[in-house]
Design an enzyme around this catalytic site. Structure first.
Site, PDB file in Angstrom:
ATOM      1  CD  GLU A 100      -8.188   8.244  66.324  1.00 37.82           C
ATOM      2  OE1 GLU A 100      -8.005   9.473  66.224  1.00 37.82           O
ATOM      3  OE2 GLU A 100      -7.247   7.410  66.337  1.00 37.82           O
ATOM      4  CG  HIS A 119      -5.224   6.655  62.173  1.00 30.58           C
ATOM      5  ND1 HIS A 119      -4.533   7.853  62.215  1.00 30.58           N
ATOM      6  CD2 HIS A 119      -5.474   6.326  63.469  1.00 30.58           C
ATOM      7  CE1 HIS A 119      -4.396   8.237  63.471  1.00 30.58           C
ATOM      8  NE2 HIS A 119      -4.948   7.320  64.246  1.00 30.58           N
ATOM      9  CG  HIS A 190      -3.307  10.978  66.926  1.00 26.87           C
ATOM     10  ND1 HIS A 190      -4.644  11.274  66.955  1.00 26.87           N
ATOM     11  CD2 HIS A 190      -3.239   9.638  66.768  1.00 26.87           C
ATOM     12  CE1 HIS A 190      -5.354  10.163  66.854  1.00 26.87           C
ATOM     13  NE2 HIS A 190      -4.516   9.161  66.726  1.00 26.87           N
TER      14      HIS A 190
END
Length: 258
Positions: A100, A119, A190
């Site tokens: 990612e 993240h 997520h």
């Protein structure tokens, strides 16, 4: 736990009581802070074996630094990789990168003022990405949340059959658009992506977004919640941004004692 020379040097400064309120801001300092950021986020449970942090290069703003694909707690200076935000590939060598990394590439391209990105899959934030309840600041430490945090719906950008990961440039660009000019975006089912003007700011935001989520969920069980209004949120955020070294030094001190 693996630690690089930059991490150990920073720890030595803390032990000597010489961490500066205005740290050096060059690529060496940024990479050292990046290692530290990974360890702090892991120590505080904001990331576990997954999640990642990055920082823009001071010398070449089109590039950024991020660890090779590795659990944040294990990151050392030797694991830090320089990535071209335009190509989303390492500048040299062939390290295995995070799937990612496109989150970071897209944000740095879309937001020139952003200097650091985190993240994560914080448990306190996941419910607000799937429930329709807006994540809003319930206390002054999370004033940066403002009027509420948007949610990225990956189905709108990638269809119904993705694996929920931002593993391509188009998905990264779609996420960056949903982030807009704000400090944070939730990702349905997520986690979250958080941005800041420095690693210290983005780590602060990642930690207190998680804590605000847990507090908000508890407050909602008791009845109607009184959130910070926009003026209060803005004022609190400005004040807290002037104090970022205070929690950073505490978190570093805790790491030293481990």
């Amino acid at each position: 736990m693996a630690r690089g020379a930059g991490w150990l040097a920073a720890m030595a400064l803390v032990g000597a009581g010489r961490v500066m309120a205005q740290p050096a801001d060059d690529d060496a300092a940024r990479k050292a802070d990046l290692v530290m950021a990974n360890h702090i986020l892991a120590d505080l449970g904001v990331v576990d074996g997954f999640g990642h942090a990055s920082v823009r290069s001071a010398a070449n703003p089109g590039h950024f630094f991020i660890s090779r694909s590795l659990a944040p707690e294990l990151v050392s200076g030797a694991d830090v990789v320089e990535v071209d935000a335009a190509t989303c590939e390492a500048v040299s060598g062939q390290p295995r990168l995070y799937l990612e990394r496109f989150i970071h590439c897209a944000v740095y391209q879309a937001r020139p003022e952003v200097q650091a990105v985190v993240h994560n899959h914080s448990p306190g934030l996941i419910p607000f990405g799937v429930s329709g309840q807006v994540l809003r600041p319930v206390y002054h430490m999370a004033g940066f949340l403002g009027a509420g945090v948007p949610v990225f719906e990956i189905r709108s950008a990638g269809g119904a059959g993705t694996d929920m990961l931002i593993r391509s440039a188009p998905l990264g660009a779609a996420l960056a658009r949903r982030l807009g000019s704000g400090p944070m975006v939730l990702m349905r089912g997520h986690g979250a992506t958080i941005v800041g003007s420095s690693l210290r700011q983005v780590v602060y935001r990642a930690v207190y977004a998680e804590r605000n989520g847990a507090l908000q969920a508890e407050a909602m069980k008791l009845g109607p919640v009184t959130y910070l209004n926009p003026a209060e949120a803005l004022g609190a955020a400005r004040t807290n941004d002037e104090q970022l070294d205070r929690p950073w030094q505490l978190w570093v001190s805790h790491l030293k004692q481990r």
